[in-house]
Design an enzyme around this catalytic site. Structure first.
Site, PDB file in Angstrom:
ATOM      1  N   ASP A   1      50.324  52.275  36.591  1.00 13.21           N
ATOM      2  CA  ASP A   1      51.483  52.338  35.694  1.00 13.21           C
ATOM      3  C   ASP A   1      52.186  50.978  35.549  1.00 13.21           C
ATOM      4  O   ASP A   1      53.406  50.877  35.729  1.00 13.21           O
ATOM      5  CB  ASP A   1      52.510  53.364  36.222  1.00 13.21           C
ATOM      6  CG  ASP A   1      51.903  54.715  36.554  1.00 13.21           C
ATOM      7  OD1 ASP A   1      51.000  55.156  35.828  1.00 13.21           O
ATOM      8  OD2 ASP A   1      52.356  55.328  37.533  1.00 13.21           O
TER       9      ASP A   1
ATOM     10  N   GLU B   1      53.098  61.090  27.797  1.00 14.38           N
ATOM     11  CA  GLU B   1      53.892  60.337  28.777  1.00 14.38           C
ATOM     12  C   GLU B   1      53.666  58.842  28.550  1.00 14.38           C
ATOM     13  O   GLU B   1      53.012  58.442  27.584  1.00 14.38           O
ATOM     14  CB  GLU B   1      53.498  60.728  30.206  1.00 14.38           C
ATOM     15  CG  GLU B   1      52.045  60.407  30.553  1.00 14.38           C
ATOM     16  CD  GLU B   1      51.601  60.964  31.913  1.00 14.38           C
ATOM     17  OE1 GLU B   1      52.376  61.641  32.587  1.00 14.38           O
ATOM     18  OE2 GLU B   1      50.436  60.707  32.280  1.00 14.38           O
TER      19      GLU B   1
END
Ligand code: FUB
Length: 339
Positions: free
Chosen positions: A31, A238
Protein backbone atom coordinates in the site's frame (compact mmCIF):
# COMPACT_ATOMS: atom_id res chain seq x y z
CA UNK A 1 -5.02 -12.46 -8.73
CA UNK A 2 -7.22 -14.78 -6.64
CA UNK A 3 -5.54 -17.13 -4.15
CA UNK A 4 -6.58 -20.28 -6.01
CA UNK A 5 -4.86 -19.24 -9.24
CA UNK A 6 -1.36 -18.90 -7.75
CA UNK A 7 -0.81 -22.63 -7.25
CA UNK A 8 0.62 -23.15 -10.70
CA UNK A 9 2.89 -20.11 -10.81
CA UNK A 10 6.62 -20.66 -11.27
CA UNK A 11 7.81 -17.76 -9.15
CA UNK A 12 11.39 -17.92 -10.39
CA UNK A 13 10.13 -17.40 -13.95
CA UNK A 14 7.60 -14.79 -12.86
CA UNK A 15 10.24 -12.74 -11.07
CA UNK A 16 12.36 -12.75 -14.23
CA UNK A 17 9.39 -11.28 -16.10
CA UNK A 18 8.46 -8.73 -13.43
CA UNK A 19 8.88 -5.14 -14.64
CA UNK A 20 10.40 -4.16 -11.28
CA UNK A 21 11.87 -5.60 -8.11
CA UNK A 22 10.79 -5.20 -4.47
CA UNK A 23 12.31 -2.01 -3.06
CA UNK A 24 13.13 -3.75 0.22
CA UNK A 25 13.38 -7.47 0.90
CA UNK A 26 14.11 -7.70 4.64
CA UNK A 27 10.46 -7.05 5.50
CA UNK A 28 7.11 -7.12 3.72
CA UNK A 29 5.61 -3.78 2.72
CA UNK A 30 2.41 -2.82 0.90
CA UNK A 31 0.00 0.00 0.00
CA UNK A 32 2.78 2.51 -0.81
CA UNK A 33 1.95 6.22 -0.59
CA UNK A 34 4.90 8.04 -2.15
CA UNK A 35 5.79 11.72 -1.86
CA UNK A 36 8.76 13.92 -2.66
CA UNK A 37 9.58 16.13 0.32
CA UNK A 38 12.57 18.49 -0.03
CA UNK A 39 13.82 16.65 -3.10
CA UNK A 40 13.86 13.17 -1.53
CA UNK A 41 11.41 10.28 -2.02
CA UNK A 42 9.51 9.08 1.05
CA UNK A 43 7.27 6.03 0.85
CA UNK A 44 4.64 5.43 3.52
CA UNK A 45 3.65 1.75 3.24
CA UNK A 46 1.78 -0.76 5.34
CA UNK A 47 4.16 -3.16 7.13
CA UNK A 48 2.86 -6.66 6.42
CA UNK A 49 3.35 -9.44 8.96
CA UNK A 50 2.14 -13.00 9.31
CA UNK A 51 0.03 -13.10 12.44
CA UNK A 52 -1.19 -16.63 11.66
CA UNK A 53 -4.77 -15.51 10.96
CA UNK A 54 -6.42 -17.45 8.10
CA UNK A 55 -7.49 -15.66 4.88
CA UNK A 56 -11.08 -14.36 4.88
CA UNK A 57 -13.14 -11.78 2.96
CA UNK A 58 -13.05 -9.50 5.99
CA UNK A 59 -9.28 -9.08 5.66
CA UNK A 60 -8.57 -10.26 9.22
CA UNK A 61 -5.28 -11.77 7.99
CA UNK A 62 -4.01 -8.21 7.39
CA UNK A 63 -3.05 -7.83 11.05
CA UNK A 64 -0.38 -5.14 10.75
CA UNK A 65 0.93 -3.49 13.94
CA UNK A 66 3.24 -0.66 12.92
CA UNK A 67 4.58 1.58 10.15
CA UNK A 68 8.10 2.02 8.76
CA UNK A 69 8.93 4.86 6.35
CA UNK A 70 11.14 4.02 3.36
CA UNK A 71 13.31 6.78 1.88
CA UNK A 72 15.21 6.99 -1.42
CA UNK A 73 17.48 9.67 -2.87
CA UNK A 74 16.27 8.85 -6.39
CA UNK A 75 14.17 6.16 -8.10
CA UNK A 76 17.32 4.14 -8.80
CA UNK A 77 18.99 4.49 -5.44
CA UNK A 78 18.89 2.08 -2.52
CA UNK A 79 15.70 2.12 -0.46
CA UNK A 80 16.32 2.76 3.22
CA UNK A 81 14.10 1.43 6.02
CA UNK A 82 13.98 4.12 8.70
CA UNK A 83 12.69 1.84 11.48
CA UNK A 84 9.44 1.96 13.40
CA UNK A 85 7.68 5.26 12.79
CA UNK A 86 4.48 4.50 14.72
CA UNK A 87 3.23 1.41 16.58
CA UNK A 88 -0.39 0.57 17.33
CA UNK A 89 0.41 0.36 21.05
CA UNK A 90 1.16 4.10 20.97
CA UNK A 91 -2.18 5.06 19.41
CA UNK A 92 -4.64 5.59 22.29
CA UNK A 93 -7.81 5.04 20.24
CA UNK A 94 -6.63 2.15 18.02
CA UNK A 95 -6.87 -1.57 18.71
CA UNK A 96 -5.51 -3.38 15.66
CA UNK A 97 -4.95 -3.57 11.90
CA UNK A 98 -2.78 -0.61 10.90
CA UNK A 99 -3.77 -0.57 7.23
CA UNK A 100 -2.77 1.62 4.28
CA UNK A 101 -1.43 5.02 5.41
CA UNK A 102 -0.56 8.29 3.70
CA UNK A 103 1.41 11.40 4.69
CA UNK A 104 1.48 15.15 4.09
CA UNK A 105 3.89 18.00 4.77
CA UNK A 106 2.78 21.42 5.95
CA UNK A 107 4.61 24.31 7.65
CA UNK A 108 7.63 22.20 8.63
CA UNK A 109 5.60 19.37 10.15
CA UNK A 110 4.87 15.91 8.75
CA UNK A 111 1.50 14.25 9.19
CA UNK A 112 0.91 10.50 9.00
CA UNK A 113 -2.70 9.55 8.28
CA UNK A 114 -3.63 5.95 9.02
CA UNK A 115 -6.66 3.69 9.42
CA UNK A 116 -7.03 1.18 12.22
CA UNK A 117 -9.85 -0.60 13.97
CA UNK A 118 -10.92 1.17 17.15
CA UNK A 119 -11.78 -0.65 20.38
CA UNK A 120 -15.29 -1.35 19.04
CA UNK A 121 -13.90 -3.00 15.89
CA UNK A 122 -14.80 -0.13 13.55
CA UNK A 123 -12.21 1.34 11.23
CA UNK A 124 -11.45 5.04 11.71
CA UNK A 125 -8.67 7.27 10.47
CA UNK A 126 -6.10 8.87 12.75
CA UNK A 127 -3.31 11.43 12.47
CA UNK A 128 0.18 11.37 13.95
CA UNK A 129 2.70 14.22 13.75
CA UNK A 130 6.49 14.47 13.49
CA UNK A 131 9.18 17.06 12.77
CA UNK A 132 10.78 14.53 10.42
CA UNK A 133 9.37 12.82 7.32
CA UNK A 134 10.62 9.49 8.67
CA UNK A 135 9.11 9.90 12.14
CA UNK A 136 8.82 8.82 14.87
CA UNK A 137 5.25 10.15 14.75
CA UNK A 138 3.17 11.02 17.81
CA UNK A 139 -0.47 10.04 17.47
CA UNK A 140 -3.31 12.37 18.33
CA UNK A 141 -5.34 10.96 21.25
CA UNK A 142 -8.51 10.51 19.18
CA UNK A 143 -9.30 9.47 15.62
CA UNK A 144 -10.39 12.21 13.21
CA UNK A 145 -13.93 13.19 14.15
CA UNK A 146 -16.38 11.92 11.56
CA UNK A 147 -13.82 9.57 9.96
CA UNK A 148 -14.61 5.98 9.08
CA UNK A 149 -13.51 3.13 6.80
CA UNK A 150 -9.98 2.83 5.41
CA UNK A 151 -7.28 3.90 2.95
CA UNK A 152 -6.79 7.65 3.52
CA UNK A 153 -5.01 9.52 0.73
CA UNK A 154 -4.29 13.20 1.28
CA UNK A 155 -3.89 15.46 -1.74
CA UNK A 156 -2.40 18.97 -1.53
CA UNK A 157 -3.81 21.20 -4.25
CA UNK A 158 -1.88 24.09 -5.78
CA UNK A 159 -3.89 26.64 -3.75
CA UNK A 160 -2.64 25.07 -0.49
CA UNK A 161 -5.89 23.21 0.29
CA UNK A 162 -5.63 19.61 1.47
CA UNK A 163 -8.28 16.96 0.78
CA UNK A 164 -8.60 13.48 2.24
CA UNK A 165 -9.96 10.69 0.03
CA UNK A 166 -10.94 7.47 1.76
CA UNK A 167 -13.14 4.39 1.85
CA UNK A 168 -13.05 0.70 1.05
CA UNK A 169 -15.70 -2.00 0.82
CA UNK A 170 -15.82 -5.53 2.34
CA UNK A 171 -13.27 -5.52 5.22
CA UNK A 172 -13.00 -1.74 4.87
CA UNK A 173 -16.63 -1.44 6.12
CA UNK A 174 -17.74 1.32 3.70
CA UNK A 175 -20.88 -0.70 2.87
CA UNK A 176 -22.10 -0.18 6.43
CA UNK A 177 -22.39 3.60 5.91
CA UNK A 178 -24.86 5.82 4.08
CA UNK A 179 -24.46 9.61 4.28
CA UNK A 180 -21.64 9.14 6.84
CA UNK A 181 -23.88 7.21 9.24
CA UNK A 182 -23.19 3.63 10.32
CA UNK A 183 -25.93 1.06 10.33
CA UNK A 184 -25.09 -2.62 10.81
CA UNK A 185 -28.07 -3.48 8.58
CA UNK A 186 -26.56 -1.67 5.56
CA UNK A 187 -25.02 -3.89 2.89
CA UNK A 188 -23.56 -3.45 -0.59
CA UNK A 189 -26.02 -2.30 -3.27
CA UNK A 190 -27.43 -4.94 -5.64
CA UNK A 191 -25.46 -5.44 -8.84
CA UNK A 192 -27.92 -3.39 -10.95
CA UNK A 193 -27.80 -0.49 -8.47
CA UNK A 194 -25.28 2.36 -8.34
CA UNK A 195 -21.96 1.36 -6.75
CA UNK A 196 -20.88 2.85 -3.45
CA UNK A 197 -18.83 6.02 -3.86
CA UNK A 198 -15.40 6.78 -2.43
CA UNK A 199 -15.45 9.68 0.04
CA UNK A 200 -13.68 13.07 0.11
CA UNK A 201 -13.45 15.82 2.71
CA UNK A 202 -11.44 19.04 2.74
CA UNK A 203 -9.07 19.13 5.73
CA UNK A 204 -8.89 21.86 8.35
CA UNK A 205 -5.84 24.17 8.24
CA UNK A 206 -4.12 22.22 11.03
CA UNK A 207 -4.71 18.94 9.09
CA UNK A 208 -6.18 17.34 12.21
CA UNK A 209 -9.80 17.23 11.11
CA UNK A 210 -12.39 17.56 8.38
CA UNK A 211 -13.40 21.11 7.49
CA UNK A 212 -16.68 19.86 6.02
CA UNK A 213 -19.04 16.90 5.97
CA UNK A 214 -17.42 14.11 3.96
CA UNK A 215 -19.19 13.49 0.65
CA UNK A 216 -19.24 10.83 -2.05
CA UNK A 217 -17.20 11.21 -5.22
CA UNK A 218 -19.10 10.37 -8.37
CA UNK A 219 -17.33 8.09 -10.85
CA UNK A 220 -19.28 8.20 -14.10
CA UNK A 221 -19.08 6.31 -17.36
CA UNK A 222 -18.81 7.66 -20.91
CA UNK A 223 -22.58 8.45 -20.88
CA UNK A 224 -22.42 10.41 -17.64
CA UNK A 225 -24.06 7.61 -15.63
CA UNK A 226 -22.73 6.47 -12.26
CA UNK A 227 -20.93 3.12 -12.39
CA UNK A 228 -23.04 0.21 -11.17
CA UNK A 229 -22.18 -2.20 -8.37
CA UNK A 230 -22.11 -5.09 -10.85
CA UNK A 231 -19.52 -3.33 -13.02
CA UNK A 232 -16.74 -5.06 -11.06
CA UNK A 233 -14.04 -4.28 -13.62
CA UNK A 234 -14.57 -0.53 -13.15
CA UNK A 235 -16.38 0.27 -9.91
CA UNK A 236 -14.57 1.59 -6.82
CA UNK A 237 -13.47 -0.94 -4.19
CA UNK A 238 -10.60 0.69 -2.18
CA UNK A 239 -7.17 2.40 -2.46
CA UNK A 240 -8.06 5.99 -3.41
CA UNK A 241 -5.35 8.25 -4.78
CA UNK A 242 -5.47 11.68 -6.38
CA UNK A 243 -2.85 13.36 -8.53
CA UNK A 244 -2.98 16.39 -10.76
CA UNK A 245 -1.51 16.38 -14.24
CA UNK A 246 -1.76 19.09 -16.86
CA UNK A 247 -4.48 20.91 -14.89
CA UNK A 248 -6.68 17.80 -14.60
CA UNK A 249 -7.47 15.78 -11.50
CA UNK A 250 -6.84 12.03 -11.78
CA UNK A 251 -8.68 9.89 -9.22
CA UNK A 252 -7.27 6.36 -9.19
CA UNK A 253 -8.37 3.33 -7.18
CA UNK A 254 -8.47 -0.45 -6.94
CA UNK A 255 -11.39 -2.53 -8.22
CA UNK A 256 -10.68 -5.10 -5.47
CA UNK A 257 -12.16 -8.42 -6.53
CA UNK A 258 -11.18 -7.86 -10.18
CA UNK A 259 -7.71 -6.65 -9.15
CA UNK A 260 -7.27 -3.61 -11.43
CA UNK A 261 -5.91 -0.17 -10.65
CA UNK A 262 -8.16 2.19 -12.64
CA UNK A 263 -8.42 5.95 -13.08
CA UNK A 264 -11.08 8.53 -13.73
CA UNK A 265 -10.53 12.19 -14.69
CA UNK A 266 -12.19 15.34 -13.33
CA UNK A 267 -11.89 19.12 -13.35
CA UNK A 268 -11.74 19.70 -9.61
CA UNK A 269 -10.92 17.76 -6.41
CA UNK A 270 -14.58 16.77 -5.79
CA UNK A 271 -15.31 15.35 -9.24
CA UNK A 272 -17.35 14.05 -10.90
CA UNK A 273 -14.61 11.89 -12.36
CA UNK A 274 -15.13 10.17 -15.69
CA UNK A 275 -13.86 6.59 -15.84
CA UNK A 276 -11.01 6.54 -18.36
CA UNK A 277 -9.08 3.29 -18.08
CA UNK A 278 -6.68 0.98 -16.29
CA UNK A 279 -3.28 1.92 -14.97
CA UNK A 280 -2.19 -1.53 -13.77
CA UNK A 281 -3.23 -5.04 -14.71
CA UNK A 282 -3.60 -7.56 -11.82
CA UNK A 283 -0.53 -8.40 -9.76
CA UNK A 284 0.23 -11.60 -7.87
CA UNK A 285 -1.72 -11.47 -4.61
CA UNK A 286 -5.39 -10.57 -4.05
CA UNK A 287 -4.95 -6.87 -3.31
CA UNK A 288 -3.68 -4.09 -5.53
CA UNK A 289 -2.90 -0.68 -4.07
CA UNK A 290 -0.80 2.15 -5.40
CA UNK A 291 0.19 5.80 -5.43
CA UNK A 292 1.32 8.07 -8.24
CA UNK A 293 4.10 10.57 -7.73
CA UNK A 294 6.21 12.90 -9.87
CA UNK A 295 9.92 12.50 -9.25
CA UNK A 296 12.44 14.70 -11.11
CA UNK A 297 10.01 15.44 -13.96
CA UNK A 298 8.88 11.83 -14.53
CA UNK A 299 5.79 10.08 -13.19
CA UNK A 300 5.92 6.83 -11.26
CA UNK A 301 3.46 4.24 -10.05
CA UNK A 302 4.30 2.85 -6.63
CA UNK A 303 2.50 -0.47 -6.17
CA UNK A 304 2.87 -3.87 -4.53
CA UNK A 305 2.68 -7.54 -5.31
CA UNK A 306 3.13 -10.84 -3.47
CA UNK A 307 5.83 -12.31 -5.69
CA UNK A 308 8.56 -12.23 -3.02
CA UNK A 309 6.38 -14.27 -0.63
CA UNK A 310 5.45 -16.61 -3.49
CA UNK A 311 1.86 -15.50 -3.61
CA UNK A 312 0.94 -15.03 0.06
CA UNK A 313 -1.67 -12.33 -0.22
CA UNK A 314 -0.96 -10.57 3.09
CA UNK A 315 2.85 -10.62 2.60
CA UNK A 316 3.46 -8.05 -0.10
CA UNK A 317 6.38 -6.01 -1.42
CA UNK A 318 6.46 -2.43 -2.64
CA UNK A 319 7.74 -1.74 -6.15
CA UNK A 320 7.85 1.21 -8.53
CA UNK A 321 7.59 1.67 -12.29
CA UNK A 322 7.46 4.69 -14.58
CA UNK A 323 4.07 5.54 -16.11
CA UNK A 324 3.25 7.56 -19.21
CA UNK A 325 0.63 10.28 -19.51
CA UNK A 326 -0.39 10.53 -23.17
CA UNK A 327 -1.38 13.69 -25.04
CA UNK A 328 -5.06 12.57 -25.06
CA UNK A 329 -5.06 12.61 -21.21
CA UNK A 330 -4.92 8.79 -20.97
CA UNK A 331 -2.33 6.84 -19.02
CA UNK A 332 -0.73 3.82 -20.69
CA UNK A 333 -1.76 0.59 -18.93
CA UNK A 334 1.16 -1.20 -17.24
CA UNK A 335 1.52 -4.98 -17.28
CA UNK A 336 3.39 -5.94 -14.10
CA UNK A 337 4.97 -9.01 -15.76
CA UNK A 338 6.17 -9.17 -19.35
CA UNK A 339 4.52 -11.74 -21.65
O1 FUB B 1 -3.27 -3.51 3.50
C1 FUB B 1 -4.58 -3.75 3.96
C2 FUB B 1 -5.56 -3.44 2.89
O2 FUB B 1 -5.29 -4.21 1.73
C3 FUB B 1 -5.54 -2.02 2.38
O3 FUB B 1 -6.11 -1.10 3.26
C4 FUB B 1 -6.24 -2.20 1.10
O4 FUB B 1 -6.16 -1.11 0.24
C5 FUB B 1 -5.58 -3.45 0.57
O5 FUB B 1 -4.36 -3.16 -0.08
Amino acid sequence: MPEESIEHIDFEELNKKAISKPLVQHMYTADPSAHVFDGKIYIYPSHDIDAGIPFNDNGDHFAMEDYHVISMDSVNSEAKDNGVALHVRDVPWADRQMWAPDAAHKDGKYYLFFPARNKKGLFQIGVAISDSPTGPFKAEPKAIEGSYSIDPAVFEDEDGSYYMYFGGIWGGQLQKYRNNIYDEANELPLSNQEALLPIVAKMTDDLLGFAEEPKGIEIIDENGDLLLEGDNDRRFFEASWLHKYNGKYYFSYSTGDTHFICYAIGDNPYGPFTYTGKILEPVVGWTSHHSICEVAGKWYLFYHDSSLSKGITHLRSVKLAEITHNSDDTITTLKPYLD
